[in-house]
Design a protein around this motif. Sequence first.
Motif, PDB file in Angstrom:
ATOM      1  N   GLN A   2       0.785  -1.223  -0.153  1.00  0.00           N
ATOM      2  CA  GLN A   2       0.075   0.023  -0.109  1.00  0.00           C
ATOM      3  C   GLN A   2       0.838   1.181   0.010  1.00  0.00           C
ATOM      4  O   GLN A   2       0.527   2.288  -0.752  1.00  0.00           O
ATOM      5  CB  GLN A   2      -0.761   0.017   1.157  1.00  0.00           C
ATOM      6  N   LYS A   3       2.091   1.180   0.733  1.00  0.00           N
ATOM      7  CA  LYS A   3       2.954   2.400   0.787  1.00  0.00           C
ATOM      8  C   LYS A   3       3.684   2.518  -0.700  1.00  0.00           C
ATOM      9  O   LYS A   3       3.690   3.753  -1.105  1.00  0.00           O
ATOM     10  CB  LYS A   3       3.937   2.180   1.777  1.00  0.00           C
ATOM     11  N   LYS A   4       3.870   1.572  -1.194  1.00  0.00           N
ATOM     12  CA  LYS A   4       4.524   1.736  -2.462  1.00  0.00           C
ATOM     13  C   LYS A   4       3.643   2.168  -3.491  1.00  0.00           C
ATOM     14  O   LYS A   4       4.001   3.103  -4.187  1.00  0.00           O
ATOM     15  CB  LYS A   4       5.139   0.227  -3.010  1.00  0.00           C
ATOM     16  N   GLN A   5       2.375   1.941  -3.344  1.00  0.00           N
ATOM     17  CA  GLN A   5       1.251   1.960  -4.366  1.00  0.00           C
ATOM     18  C   GLN A   5       1.032   3.721  -4.036  1.00  0.00           C
ATOM     19  O   GLN A   5       0.847   4.406  -5.089  1.00  0.00           O
ATOM     20  CB  GLN A   5       0.049   1.373  -4.336  1.00  0.00           C
ATOM     21  N   LYS A   6       0.962   3.902  -3.037  1.00  0.00           N
ATOM     22  CA  LYS A   6       0.796   5.674  -2.541  1.00  0.00           C
ATOM     23  C   LYS A   6       1.922   6.470  -3.067  1.00  0.00           C
ATOM     24  O   LYS A   6       1.767   7.406  -3.778  1.00  0.00           O
ATOM     25  CB  LYS A   6       0.705   5.658  -1.074  1.00  0.00           C
TER      26      LYS A   6
END
Length: 92
Positions: A34-38
Motif C-alpha cells: 500500500q505504501k509503495k502504491q501510494k
Amino acid sequence: MIFLQAAGGGNMSFLIMMVGMFAVMYFFMIRPQQKKQKDQQKMVEELKPGDDVVTAGGLHGKVLSKDETTVTISAGGGAKLTFEKFAISKKA
C-alpha cells in the motif's frame, strides 16, 4: 470433563495464532504494498513537463504534458506518445 477444558483452551490458542498470522501478513506484505502504491501515485501526480520518465514497458522519454488520466511524452525523433498515468513507472 478435563477433555472439554483442554479443547476450549486449544480453540483460544488457535484464535490467537490466527490473529498473529494475520498481523504478520499485514505488516510484511499488505502495508508495504500500500505504501509503495501510494508513493507511485504521488510521483505520477507530481510529474511536470520536462521530467525524464520510464514507462512500465521500458520506454524512456521526456514529459511534454499531462491531464487527469494521461501523460504525453516525447520519445525522441519527434515522436509524441500518450500513456495512461499508471503506465509511468519511475522518473529517470
